[in-house]
Design a protein around this motif. Sequence first.
Motif, mmCIF file in Angstrom:
data_model
loop_
_atom_site.group_PDB
_atom_site.id
_atom_site.type_symbol
_atom_site.label_atom_id
_atom_site.label_comp_id
_atom_site.label_asym_id
_atom_site.label_seq_id
_atom_site.Cartn_x
_atom_site.Cartn_y
_atom_site.Cartn_z
ATOM 1 N N HIS A 90 -42.893 -6.027 34.453
ATOM 2 C CA HIS A 90 -43.095 -5.126 33.655
ATOM 3 C C HIS A 90 -44.278 -5.278 32.672
ATOM 4 N N ALA A 91 -45.180 -4.497 32.899
ATOM 5 C CA ALA A 91 -46.418 -4.373 32.181
ATOM 6 C C ALA A 91 -46.170 -4.069 30.736
ATOM 7 N N LEU A 92 -47.031 -4.444 29.696
ATOM 8 C CA LEU A 92 -46.699 -4.112 28.304
ATOM 9 C C LEU A 92 -48.168 -3.693 27.853
ATOM 10 N N ILE A 93 -48.548 -2.563 27.839
ATOM 11 C CA ILE A 93 -50.045 -2.485 27.466
ATOM 12 C C ILE A 93 -50.278 -1.609 26.324
ATOM 13 N N GLY A 94 -51.223 -1.726 25.784
ATOM 14 C CA GLY A 94 -51.904 -1.007 24.557
ATOM 15 C C GLY A 94 -53.111 -1.538 24.024
ATOM 16 N N GLU A 95 -53.504 -0.978 23.176
ATOM 17 C CA GLU A 95 -54.629 -1.321 22.156
ATOM 18 C C GLU A 95 -54.391 -2.757 21.340
ATOM 19 N N ASN A 96 -55.129 -3.499 20.908
ATOM 20 C CA ASN A 96 -54.857 -4.519 19.726
ATOM 21 C C ASN A 96 -54.247 -3.805 18.687
ATOM 22 N N GLY A 97 -53.241 -4.346 18.159
ATOM 23 C CA GLY A 97 -52.813 -3.574 16.805
ATOM 24 C C GLY A 97 -51.862 -2.614 17.246
ATOM 25 N N ALA A 98 -51.449 -2.376 18.773
ATOM 26 C CA ALA A 98 -50.770 -1.310 19.174
ATOM 27 C C ALA A 98 -49.082 -1.919 18.812
ATOM 28 N N GLY A 99 -49.046 -2.947 18.854
ATOM 29 C CA GLY A 99 -47.732 -3.633 18.256
ATOM 30 C C GLY A 99 -47.037 -4.561 19.558
ATOM 31 N N LYS A 100 -47.958 -4.911 20.513
ATOM 32 C CA LYS A 100 -47.468 -5.607 21.567
ATOM 33 C C LYS A 100 -46.953 -6.938 21.142
ATOM 34 N N SER A 101 -47.672 -7.654 20.361
ATOM 35 C CA SER A 101 -47.404 -9.075 20.053
ATOM 36 C C SER A 101 -46.219 -8.830 19.101
ATOM 37 N N THR A 102 -46.093 -8.080 18.291
ATOM 38 C CA THR A 102 -44.914 -8.011 17.395
ATOM 39 C C THR A 102 -43.775 -7.975 18.076
ATOM 40 N N LEU A 103 -43.768 -6.890 19.077
ATOM 41 C CA LEU A 103 -42.608 -6.733 20.153
ATOM 42 C C LEU A 103 -42.049 -7.970 20.535
ATOM 43 N N ILE A 104 -43.138 -8.671 21.055
ATOM 44 C CA ILE A 104 -42.980 -9.933 21.813
ATOM 45 C C ILE A 104 -42.333 -11.104 20.634
ATOM 46 N N LYS A 105 -42.953 -11.208 19.641
ATOM 47 C CA LYS A 105 -42.476 -12.060 18.760
ATOM 48 C C LYS A 105 -41.103 -11.711 18.231
#
Lengths: 329, 498
Positions: free
Chosen positions: B30-45
């Motif tokens: 499952h790809a999780l994409i978005g610009e930096n600051g889109a919230g990807k890392s927060t979601l993963i954390k």
Amino acid sequence: MENAQAVSAKYSKLKGLKESFAKLKYYGILWVLLVIVLIASIIQPEFIKFSNIVNIIRQIAINGIIAVGMTFVLLTGGIDLSVGATVGVVAVSVAMMFQRGVNPVLAMIIGLLIGAVIGFINGLGITKGKIVPFIMTLGTLTAFRGLALYIANGSPQSWRNSGVNIKFLGQGDILAIPVPVYIFLGVLIMAHIILKFTTFGRSVYAIGDSREAARLSGINVIKTEWMVYTLSGFLAALSSLILISRLSVGEPTAGEGAELDAIAMSVIGGTSVSGGVGGVIGTLLGATLLSVIANLLNIIGISPFIQRIVKGAIIILAVLLDTKQKKSK
Amino acid sequence: MLKMNHISKEFPGVKALDDVSISVEKGEIHALIGENGAGKSTLIKILSGAYTADSGEVIIDGEIIKNPSPALMIEKGIAVIYQELMLLEHRTVAENIFIGRYPKTKFGFVDYKKMREDTLKITKELSLDLDPDAIVSDLSVAKRQMVEIAKAMSRNAKLIVLDEPTAVLGESELEGLFKIVRELSQKGITFIYISHRLKEIFELCTTLTILKDGKLVETGKVCDYSIDMLVTKMVGRDMSDIYPPKQRNIGEEILRVENLTRKGILHGISFSLRKGEILGISGLAGSGRTEILRAIMGVDPIDSGYIRINGKICEFKNPRDAINAKLGLVPEERKTQGLLLKQDVTYNTSIASLKKFVSKGFINTKKERKAAKDFVEKLRTKPGAINIITQNMSGGNQQKVVLSKCLSCECQILLVDEPTRGIDVGAKQEIYNILNELTKDGISIIMVSSELPELLGMCDRIMVMNEGHMTAIVDAKDADEELLMYYATCDVSASASA
């Protein structure tokens, strides 16, 4: 109307001052200092007597000069454990030159040079030998303390019969303020200007921030570090001269533990041991805080053993608060 | 298998995630994409237990996770492999895999024999080519990732998050990683895959979720999308105009490199650069791309060869010499090599060109701040940024500060190494525009990049490196990705004569 303008101008000036302090990150420690001074003067009115204050700043001056050099070293991300031993070597060598009738001014200049040379040796090992500063200066700390004890044959060196009089340096006053205080303030102001407004000062911060980035930005990392250790040795020697003048004797054990006091003053003043952050104004505040507390504990008659415990606790607390503050940002 | 429902997370001043829901099926990539600051890392954390969500729930295999913590999430089978790998450099592969749960002998000592055997068992099962006794610092980045995957699998991970795993890999190493991921997913392991390289997502992933500004844009099947659609959904821009039009006014030769050699690293590299030109350097990681820039800049000593600037032979003993000769370097590692992270923008801008601001031995800070302000405006860095500590800036703004530093030295030849690595699409485009504008001012650029479309879109000519040899220099208009890949991987000895 005019009055209101003046008030608002004064207010904005105050605000500017407030902002610049906040910017300098010394805000926290300044408050702590003010609170302690306030408490001290309430519970012990003797504390704010002029003579006591003079006493406090005299104490600050001698160790503070070493701490200024230490701040430079810490800012590059290094450490200099050899400053105390440098004080010892310089103390006995200068005292023994006095005994042997060397021109006192010349003797003191040689003393300063000895300090600079010890710093230069540290710099050599750290930059060219790539020895970790902690280890290199631990080595020179041990070796030079040994040298001081050896040349003085383990005993204090007095020059009472030589006719040399350098009391003015350590014991004299100008306008009721001790001479060492002028020297310390002079060193402090120069150090501050060097750190903030010269290429060398900027390089010191840059190296502590990232050696690699500093080098790629064209900074001569080796030369800068070397100069910093040499400066630290020089300032330790300067402090040593004031010390022997004050005590009228050159002891081979002079300056024992001074390196730890200097590190404590810098760190309490907000200089980071990992480099790149801090400054000598903080070191002044750190030195003042430590001295004020020591003085207060003395006045109210707390055992010197307990005083050490308190000092240790303050060091840890200061760094803890600093880390907390940074995290909350 | 995994559901994260209505997740919100707020940091002081920023709403990092706003009611985001994501659902991942077993065995999916499952790809999780978005610009930096889109919230990807927060979601993963939040998924890894490092952060706690303000609201919303995490459900793993139908079980609502209460009081998540990193330890609990590992127990539930969640493993996150970050871009900056979390390995002990000086320890062996086996020790890294079993860190924290070393098998013990009956006397309570570490049972190295069992650890070694268990490691072999795992690597065999996953068909990974790893020596249990190898020291991690001796391994390539690709191998280190394998160690992380083996570590995750040894902990019975059911879902593995890969956070930009390919940013640090060369193209050939990608295939190896993809193969492992595909095989594991067939065995029922679920993957969440984060990458800025959209092409990879089409190659590898089955489903995707797009985030933008902390909000969910949509979730769908990868086959229903095209790259252009993804970019539009991520940033609301069209991919085709991400690269500025090349209207270069190319002048005289300004730099000539002859027979540049560093033993075992660079073998007789020769090329030239003309005024106002952008020359690309392509090649796999470790092919000598970065080393060329470092050699020209005087960072690493060269064994033989010449560097001529305007026909004059230059010997740079250190970066200072090169800076004085009007060269500038934007290094590969922005954070450790490019910036002084604890200092503000003004300080970073002037650090390499302090001489300019010194009068009578002292720095004129007014002049310095003015210069910093001018560059902030010129490069459209975050407005009013001159007092911001660079650590607190986004990747794109940080890169602009590094560029400002070089430009403040009035450099004529700019060496840029991976200028857009780890920067979101919007900021990338700005960097491209800046570089393009600089060529109009007569500045010549050498650009190293792992991203082939970037090289093709930006450069006039592209040289290709392979194992320290230059295998080709081609006109960008005659080149495509296949050709560059061919030269980057072809037999070095054969092409040297071609």
